[in-house]
Design a protein around this motif. Structure first.
Motif, PDB file in Angstrom:
ATOM      1  N   LYS A  29       0.826  -1.078   0.191  1.00 41.72           N
ATOM      2  CA  LYS A  29       0.114   0.047   0.011  1.00 41.72           C
ATOM      3  C   LYS A  29       1.038   1.181   0.088  1.00 41.72           C
ATOM      4  CE  LYS A  29      -4.032  -2.074   2.192  1.00 41.72           C
ATOM      5  NZ  LYS A  29      -5.046  -1.776   3.093  1.00 41.72           N
ATOM      6  N   GLN A  30       0.600   2.235  -0.772  1.00 45.25           N
ATOM      7  CA  GLN A  30       1.307   3.424  -0.869  1.00 45.25           C
ATOM      8  C   GLN A  30       0.648   4.575  -0.144  1.00 45.25           C
ATOM      9  OE1 GLN A  30       0.221   1.854  -3.382  1.00 45.25           O
ATOM     10  NE2 GLN A  30       1.040   1.751  -5.006  1.00 45.25           N
ATOM     11  N   ASP A  31       1.345   5.587   0.188  1.00 46.31           N
ATOM     12  CA  ASP A  31       0.924   6.382   0.950  1.00 46.31           C
ATOM     13  C   ASP A  31       0.056   7.625  -0.147  1.00 46.31           C
ATOM     14  OD1 ASP A  31       2.125   5.952   3.421  1.00 46.31           O
ATOM     15  OD2 ASP A  31       3.946   7.103   2.821  1.00 46.31           O
ATOM     16  N   LYS A  32       0.469   7.636  -1.313  1.00 46.72           N
ATOM     17  CA  LYS A  32      -0.212   8.091  -2.641  1.00 46.72           C
ATOM     18  C   LYS A  32      -1.147   7.560  -3.325  1.00 46.72           C
ATOM     19  CE  LYS A  32       2.835  12.288  -3.203  1.00 46.72           C
ATOM     20  NZ  LYS A  32       3.458  12.715  -4.338  1.00 46.72           N
ATOM     21  N   ILE A  33      -2.089   8.171  -3.679  1.00 46.42           N
ATOM     22  CA  ILE A  33      -2.733   7.637  -4.938  1.00 46.42           C
ATOM     23  C   ILE A  33      -1.956   7.666  -6.331  1.00 46.42           C
ATOM     24  CG2 ILE A  33      -4.985   7.601  -6.316  1.00 46.42           C
ATOM     25  CD1 ILE A  33      -6.142   8.899  -3.823  1.00 46.42           C
ATOM     26  N   ILE A  34      -1.989   6.494  -6.931  1.00 38.19           N
ATOM     27  CA  ILE A  34      -1.143   6.414  -8.252  1.00 38.19           C
ATOM     28  C   ILE A  34      -2.312   6.608  -9.431  1.00 38.19           C
ATOM     29  CG2 ILE A  34       0.316   5.305  -9.848  1.00 38.19           C
ATOM     30  CD1 ILE A  34       1.735   4.340  -7.441  1.00 38.19           C
ATOM     31  N   VAL A  35      -2.226   7.242 -10.311  1.00 34.43           N
ATOM     32  CA  VAL A  35      -3.053   7.360 -11.716  1.00 34.43           C
ATOM     33  C   VAL A  35      -2.328   7.194 -12.842  1.00 34.43           C
ATOM     34  CG1 VAL A  35      -4.862   8.884 -12.841  1.00 34.43           C
ATOM     35  CG2 VAL A  35      -4.451   9.290 -10.595  1.00 34.43           C
ATOM     36  N   LEU A  94      -5.211   2.963  -5.691  1.00 32.62           N
ATOM     37  CA  LEU A  94      -5.680   3.730  -4.530  1.00 32.62           C
ATOM     38  C   LEU A  94      -5.448   2.898  -3.055  1.00 32.62           C
ATOM     39  CD1 LEU A  94      -7.640   5.924  -3.864  1.00 32.62           C
ATOM     40  CD2 LEU A  94      -9.590   4.406  -3.542  1.00 32.62           C
ATOM     41  N   HIS A  95      -4.082   3.179  -2.747  1.00 34.98           N
ATOM     42  CA  HIS A  95      -3.420   2.702  -1.664  1.00 34.98           C
ATOM     43  C   HIS A  95      -3.526   1.072  -1.649  1.00 34.98           C
ATOM     44  CE1 HIS A  95      -3.718   6.458  -0.176  1.00 34.98           C
ATOM     45  NE2 HIS A  95      -5.020   6.688  -0.272  1.00 34.98           N
ATOM     46  N   GLY A  96      -3.069   0.453  -2.730  1.00 30.00           N
ATOM     47  CA  GLY A  96      -2.958  -0.905  -2.949  1.00 30.00           C
ATOM     48  C   GLY A  96      -4.488  -1.602  -3.814  1.00 30.00           C
ATOM     49  N   LYS A  97      -5.469  -0.846  -3.882  1.00 29.64           N
ATOM     50  CA  LYS A  97      -6.529  -1.388  -4.421  1.00 29.64           C
ATOM     51  C   LYS A  97      -6.743  -0.606  -5.830  1.00 29.64           C
ATOM     52  CE  LYS A  97     -11.607  -1.422  -3.758  1.00 29.64           C
ATOM     53  NZ  LYS A  97     -12.689  -0.806  -3.453  1.00 29.64           N
ATOM     54  N   LEU A  98      -6.767  -1.510  -7.084  1.00 31.43           N
ATOM     55  CA  LEU A  98      -6.919  -0.926  -8.165  1.00 31.43           C
ATOM     56  C   LEU A  98      -8.252  -0.629  -8.442  1.00 31.43           C
ATOM     57  CD1 LEU A  98      -4.419  -3.234 -10.149  1.00 31.43           C
ATOM     58  CD2 LEU A  98      -4.102  -1.020  -9.361  1.00 31.43           C
TER      59      LEU A  98
END
Length: 117
Positions: A29-35, A94-98
């Motif tokens: 899980k990341q601290d940021k959202i990745i787009v 989204l914090h590890g959830k796609l």
């Protein structure tokens, strides 16, 4: 867009046999959202604007030009059980959830707020 799908399918076939790349990418899980998106995709542009308006911190990667991040996105989708045959951008980690954009863009945007940390 068809070119992008063809490239994505090709890269998935290459990436599925590459254990080194799979091990190099962390799926924690990341601290940021990745787009993951494209600067030519209006849904991607709208998603970035939506997140900025709500002051949600995120990292954006244009998968049309950043092939390393394109491959990362495809491996994440594959590991999560998503089919890349019907890939629809943007894809949000989204914090590890796609979460992938589908037919209901407004519903997709709401998921970004509901599921945030």
């Amino acid at each position: 867009m068809k070119y992008l799908v063809l490239v994505l399918v090709f890269l998935v076939s290459l990436g599925s046999s590459s254990q080194d790349l799979n091990n190099a990418i962390k799926f924690d899980k990341q601290d940021k959202i990745i787009v993951y998106g494209s600067d030519t995709c209006h849904y991607c542009i709208d998603t970035k604007a939506y997140l900025k308006e709500r002051k949600i911190d995120f990292t954006y990667y244009d998968v049309d030009v950043n092939l390393e991040k394109q491959r990362e996105m495809l491996i994440k989708l594959q590991k999560a059980g998503f089919s890349v045959d019907n890939l629809s951008l943007p894809v949000v980690d989204l914090h590890g959830k796609l979460i992938m954009n589908g037919t209901d863009f407004e519903g997709f945007l709401k998921k970004l707020i509901i599921n945030k940390k």
